[in-house]
Write an enzyme that holds these catalytic residues in place. Structure first.
Site, mmCIF file in Angstrom:
data_model
loop_
_atom_site.group_PDB
_atom_site.id
_atom_site.type_symbol
_atom_site.label_atom_id
_atom_site.label_comp_id
_atom_site.label_asym_id
_atom_site.label_seq_id
_atom_site.Cartn_x
_atom_site.Cartn_y
_atom_site.Cartn_z
ATOM 1 N N ASP A 71 9.620 -20.603 -14.816
ATOM 2 C CA ASP A 71 10.207 -21.934 -14.846
ATOM 3 C C ASP A 71 11.669 -21.781 -14.426
ATOM 4 O O ASP A 71 12.475 -21.223 -15.171
ATOM 5 C CB ASP A 71 10.099 -22.518 -16.257
ATOM 6 C CG ASP A 71 10.714 -23.902 -16.377
ATOM 7 O OD1 ASP A 71 11.364 -24.365 -15.409
ATOM 8 O OD2 ASP A 71 10.565 -24.516 -17.448
ATOM 9 N N SER A 151 17.207 -30.143 1.907
ATOM 10 C CA SER A 151 16.456 -31.232 2.524
ATOM 11 C C SER A 151 17.405 -32.003 3.428
ATOM 12 O O SER A 151 18.624 -31.993 3.223
ATOM 13 C CB SER A 151 15.901 -32.168 1.446
ATOM 14 O OG SER A 151 15.423 -33.368 2.018
ATOM 15 N N TYR A 164 17.875 -37.243 -6.090
ATOM 16 C CA TYR A 164 17.344 -36.244 -5.154
ATOM 17 C C TYR A 164 18.392 -35.884 -4.109
ATOM 18 O O TYR A 164 18.627 -34.709 -3.814
ATOM 19 C CB TYR A 164 16.090 -36.795 -4.484
ATOM 20 C CG TYR A 164 15.375 -35.794 -3.596
ATOM 21 C CD1 TYR A 164 14.602 -34.782 -4.156
ATOM 22 C CD2 TYR A 164 15.458 -35.878 -2.210
ATOM 23 C CE1 TYR A 164 13.933 -33.868 -3.360
ATOM 24 C CE2 TYR A 164 14.800 -34.972 -1.398
ATOM 25 C CZ TYR A 164 14.036 -33.964 -1.971
ATOM 26 O OH TYR A 164 13.383 -33.054 -1.167
ATOM 27 N N LYS A 168 20.146 -32.120 -3.407
ATOM 28 C CA LYS A 168 19.969 -31.436 -2.130
ATOM 29 C C LYS A 168 21.289 -31.273 -1.371
ATOM 30 O O LYS A 168 21.495 -30.271 -0.680
ATOM 31 C CB LYS A 168 18.946 -32.181 -1.270
ATOM 32 C CG LYS A 168 17.533 -32.138 -1.858
ATOM 33 C CD LYS A 168 17.041 -30.710 -2.076
ATOM 34 C CE LYS A 168 15.614 -30.652 -2.571
ATOM 35 N NZ LYS A 168 15.118 -29.257 -2.738
#
Length: 281
Positions: A71, A151, A164, A168
């Protein structure tokens, strides 16, 4: 000599750790590394998925692979991974690919702090922990390589993807900084910034219901590339000493637009967003 070569077997960087190796881009990285003669530790929070990747490597390549449950939000588990990998491969780790990640969408004022924490812990802290525990080892042995999976969201700043995007863009900044700082230590860094790649990130992510189905369809059926091609391109770019891997034409277009005129780009997003939003109502 490059880190990997299609014509020659890998040398210094043949011993890799890949997080999130149970599916998607992580699995493709593991398979491609094995095809190039590497030995890989496939780490994933889902041990069964990591074991499946190892089975694919064993059946399709001559490479060696090991499955480990990890994890990435737990720093002690990542530390253990960095130590366990050396013992499993009977060799020091020479390449770490910080790939594990999740998707999160929604309007800024509707996304809970708990979801923020969940996304930041995996997408950002997971990468930080990976770099934190492997960089000192690379320095000690005098070489190494890092691939951080970010990303295109890190620079496109699309609305309703705040958390998000933040994670990124942070991974992108971290990678750029490490590239400059670690160059003298002969540690190579590459940061991957794709747009749509067919993976399970949407299925395992947290998206508003009105977007989830469409997003998954776009991802699985209308992407410009595959996870296999992305992995190949990224490893080749790492070989060539390139910092950025921007694999698709749309990702490159957004990159150029944002760099050419950041203010105009952001204004265009603001104008287009209400039209996009009405379409999904």
């Amino acid at each position: 000599m490059g880190i990997f070569s299609k014509k020659k077997k890998p040398t210094h960087h043949a011993y890799a750790v890949v997080t999130g190796a149970g599916s998607g881009i992580g699995r493709s990285f593991a398979l491609e590394l094995a095809k190039r003669g590497g030995t890989i530790v496939c780490a994933d929070i889902n041990l069964a998925a990591a074991e499946e990747t190892v089975s694919l490597i064993t059946s399709q390549t001559s490479g060696k692979a090991f499955a480990v449950q990890c994890d990435v939000t737990d720093k002690e588990q990542v530390k253990k991974l960095s130590e366990q990998a050396e013992k499993l491969m009977n060799h020091s780790v020479t390449l770490v690919i910080n790939n594990a990640g999740v998707g999160l969408g929604g309007k800024f004022d509707e996304v809970s702090l708990e979801d923020w924490q969940w996304c930041v812990n995996i997408n950002l802290w997971g990468v930080i922990y990976g770099c934190h525990y492997f960089v000192p080892k690379f320095k000690q042995q005098g070489y190494g390589a890092i691939i951080n999976v970010a990303s295109a969201a890190g620079y496109t700043a699309a609305p309703e993807m705040t958390a998000y995007n933040v994670t990124k863009s942070s991974v992108l900044a971290l990678s750029e900084t490490l590239s400059a700082e670690l160059r003298k230590d002969k540690i190579s860094v590459n940061v991957l910034c794709p747009t749509l790649v067919p993976t399970n990130i949407m299925k395992n992510g947290r998206l508003p219901k009105q977007y989830a189905g469409v997003a998954d369809d776009l991802l699985m059926n209308h992407a410009f590339t595959t996870s296999e091609k992305v992995a190949q391109k990224t490893l080749d770019n790492l070989d060539a000493g390139k910092l950025y891997t921007i694999p698709q034409p749309d990702a490159k277009l957004f990159w150029l637009m944002k760099r050419a005129s950041p203010s105009l780009y952001t204004k265009m997003l603001g104008i287009g967003y209400p039209v996009f939003n009405r379409y999904f109502k």
